[in-house]
Design an enzyme around this catalytic site. Structure first.
Site, mmCIF file in Angstrom:
data_model
loop_
_atom_site.group_PDB
_atom_site.id
_atom_site.type_symbol
_atom_site.label_atom_id
_atom_site.label_comp_id
_atom_site.label_asym_id
_atom_site.label_seq_id
_atom_site.Cartn_x
_atom_site.Cartn_y
_atom_site.Cartn_z
ATOM 1 N N HIS A 1 0.822 -1.227 0.000
ATOM 2 C CA HIS A 1 0.000 0.000 0.000
ATOM 3 C C HIS A 1 0.851 1.269 0.000
ATOM 4 C CE1 HIS A 1 -3.595 -2.331 0.393
ATOM 5 N NE2 HIS A 1 -3.246 -2.843 1.566
ATOM 6 N N ASP B 1 -2.310 -10.654 -2.319
ATOM 7 C CA ASP B 1 -2.900 -10.203 -1.053
ATOM 8 C C ASP B 1 -4.389 -9.922 -1.322
ATOM 9 O OD1 ASP B 1 -1.966 -8.727 1.760
ATOM 10 O OD2 ASP B 1 -3.719 -7.770 0.838
ATOM 11 N N HIS C 1 -6.069 -7.393 -0.477
ATOM 12 C CA HIS C 1 -6.255 -5.976 -0.814
ATOM 13 C C HIS C 1 -5.472 -5.594 -2.075
ATOM 14 C CE1 HIS C 1 -6.708 -6.398 3.629
ATOM 15 N NE2 HIS C 1 -7.778 -5.656 3.399
HETATM 16 C C1 SP5 Z 1 -1.155 -5.160 3.888
HETATM 17 C C2 SP5 Z 1 -2.603 -5.210 4.227
HETATM 18 O O1 SP5 Z 1 -3.216 -6.278 4.191
HETATM 19 N N1 SP5 Z 1 -3.206 -4.072 4.609
HETATM 20 C C3 SP5 Z 1 -4.580 -4.019 4.904
HETATM 21 C C4 SP5 Z 1 -5.000 -2.762 5.549
HETATM 22 C C5 SP5 Z 1 -6.463 -2.712 5.827
HETATM 23 N N2 SP5 Z 1 -6.799 -1.701 6.759
HETATM 24 C C6 SP5 Z 1 -8.166 -1.245 6.838
HETATM 25 C C7 SP5 Z 1 -9.142 -2.375 7.026
HETATM 26 C C8 SP5 Z 1 -10.593 -1.978 6.884
HETATM 27 C C9 SP5 Z 1 -11.411 -3.256 6.785
HETATM 28 N N3 SP5 Z 1 -12.801 -3.037 6.539
HETATM 29 C C10 SP5 Z 1 -13.734 -3.705 7.444
HETATM 30 C C11 SP5 Z 1 -14.302 -4.990 7.002
HETATM 31 C C12 SP5 Z 1 -14.633 -5.874 8.171
HETATM 32 N N4 SP5 Z 1 -15.321 -7.072 7.799
HETATM 33 ZN ZN ZN Z 2 -4.087 -7.281 2.684
#
Ligand code: SP5
Ligand code: ZN
Length: 357
Positions: free
Chosen positions: A170, A211, A213
């Site tokens: 990210h 990943d 994301h």
């Molecule tokens: C590297 C990596 O995996 N970074 C991920 C960062 C995510 N941070 C914010 C997460 C927000 C998640 N949304 C809520 C969903 C719950 N079911």
């Molecule tokens: Zn991730």
């Protein structure tokens, strides 16, 4: 499979992140790496190697100089200010979590001098606290990825894994977030290109991001470049973090047109559907004919991950590794996300075993 890991990450032990309106304990913890390490110690054909020091100027080919200075100095500067204000908090306990961000219509020319202003200038979210050890840990993780590239480039091994945290995908040219500060996969790709160019004018590296994301930082860094192909399978940003990048119409720009392949998927995607997208990513990489492959690996596609939304199961990761191995490329794996402490070790172990066959 050569494995590089270091203990420097322990000093980045963030306490809280902002999640659904409150501060909650951080998902991205030192224990993640400890659990994976314990599993890999019991896994066949995992050879642990010490991380050797290397010149780190390649980092400046990927990240903005002013941004790097920010990462290196912001925590001590904030602690000095707290001390001057008579705040007795131990610097080891101090975390910086910004609250005001540089969004559209705001002025990006003037970098604030306030610590929280500056953090908001460079940050993309409220979930990535800067701790006393954040920069050192991120730098050690980058060094691990560069060691993995060297081992593969020098043909000491066909596959190498950098087991590290914080993650990296990210982090963009001059922004951090999603627990990431330096983009290890991008820096490793640049390092690999630099090595290849000592021997040949042709140098191409592919990055495959699996990943959960989207790797917005990696996409941004290489978006206009023809020498790095980026393919990513991820939760559709319409519903999943990082929300503002990772759509399938983003294919690259200028010289980089056609070099970016996004494969967003719906919530609840199981392995059978995931696999079809992964095959498309592999076809794109195969057509690009790279000299090496870097995998941004996250275990957060697993059904038990607490912050993600796919439904892969532990055994699927051997199949995933196996499918990627069909590319028959020298391969470096860097650790990204994955937050279910229960399955993290076995998922990484299965994936790596699938990769080496
Ligand atoms: C590297 C990596 O995996 N970074 C991920 C960062 C995510 N941070 C914010 C997460 C927000 C998640 N949304 C809520 C969903 C719950 N079911
Ligand atoms: Zn991730």
């Amino acid at each position: 499979m050569w494995v590089f890991t270091s203990e420097v990450h322990q000093d980045h032990a963030p306490r809280t992140e902002f999640f659904r309106g409150t501060l909650v304990p951080c998902f991205e913890l030192p224990l993640r790496i400890d659990l994976i390490k314990a599993h890999l110690n019991l896994t066949e054909s995992m050879d642990f190697h010490a991380v050797e020091p290397l010149a780190l100027d390649v980092i400046s080919q990927i990240h903005d100089g002013r941004y790097l200075e920010f990462l290196q100095t912001i925590h001590p500067r904030w602690c000095k200010q707290l001390e001057a204000e008579g705040d007795p908090t131990d610097p080891k306990e101090v975390e910086i979590l910004p609250h005001t961000f540089l969004t559209r219509h705001l002025d990006r020319e003037v970098v604030p001098t306030s610590v929280y202003g500056e953090a908001g200038y460079y940050a993309m979210d409220t979930a990535s606290p800067i701790t006393v050890g954040a920069f050192a840990a991120a730098r050690a993780a980058t060094l691990g990825a560069m060691n993995a590239v060297e081992a593969v480039y020098q043909e000491k091994t066909r596959n190498a894994f950098s087991l590290s945290r914080p993650p990296g995908h990210h982090a963009a040219h001059d922004s951090y977030g999603g627990y990431c500060f330096l983009n290890h996969a991008a820096i490793a790709a640049q390092h690999w290109l630099n090595l290849l160019r000592q021997r040949s004018t042709e140098a191409r590296i592919a990055i495959l991001d699996v990943d959960f994301h989207h790797g917005n930082g990696t996409q941004q860094i290489f978006y206009q470049r023809p020498d790095v192909y980026f393919a990513s399978v991820h939760g559709d940003p319409r519903w999943a973090y990082p929300y503002f990048l990772g759509h399938d119409h983003q294919t690259g720009r200028g010289e980089g047109e056609g070099m970016n392949l996004n494969l967003p998927l719906p919530a609840g995607t199981p392995w059978n559907d995931y696999r079809e997208s992964l095959k498309k990513a592999l076809q794109g990489i195969h057509r690009f004919a790279p000299h090496g492959l870097i995998i941004s690996f996250g275990a957060d596609t697993h059904e038990e991950d607490p912050i993600s939304g796919f439904r892969l199961q532990t055994d699927d990761y051997a199949a995933m590794g196996n499918l990627i191995a069909s590319l028959r490329l020298p391969t470096v794996v860097v650790m990204e996300g994955g937050y279910s402490l229960g399955i993290l070790g076995s998922v990484v172990s299965r994936f790596l075993q699938g990769l080496v066959g």
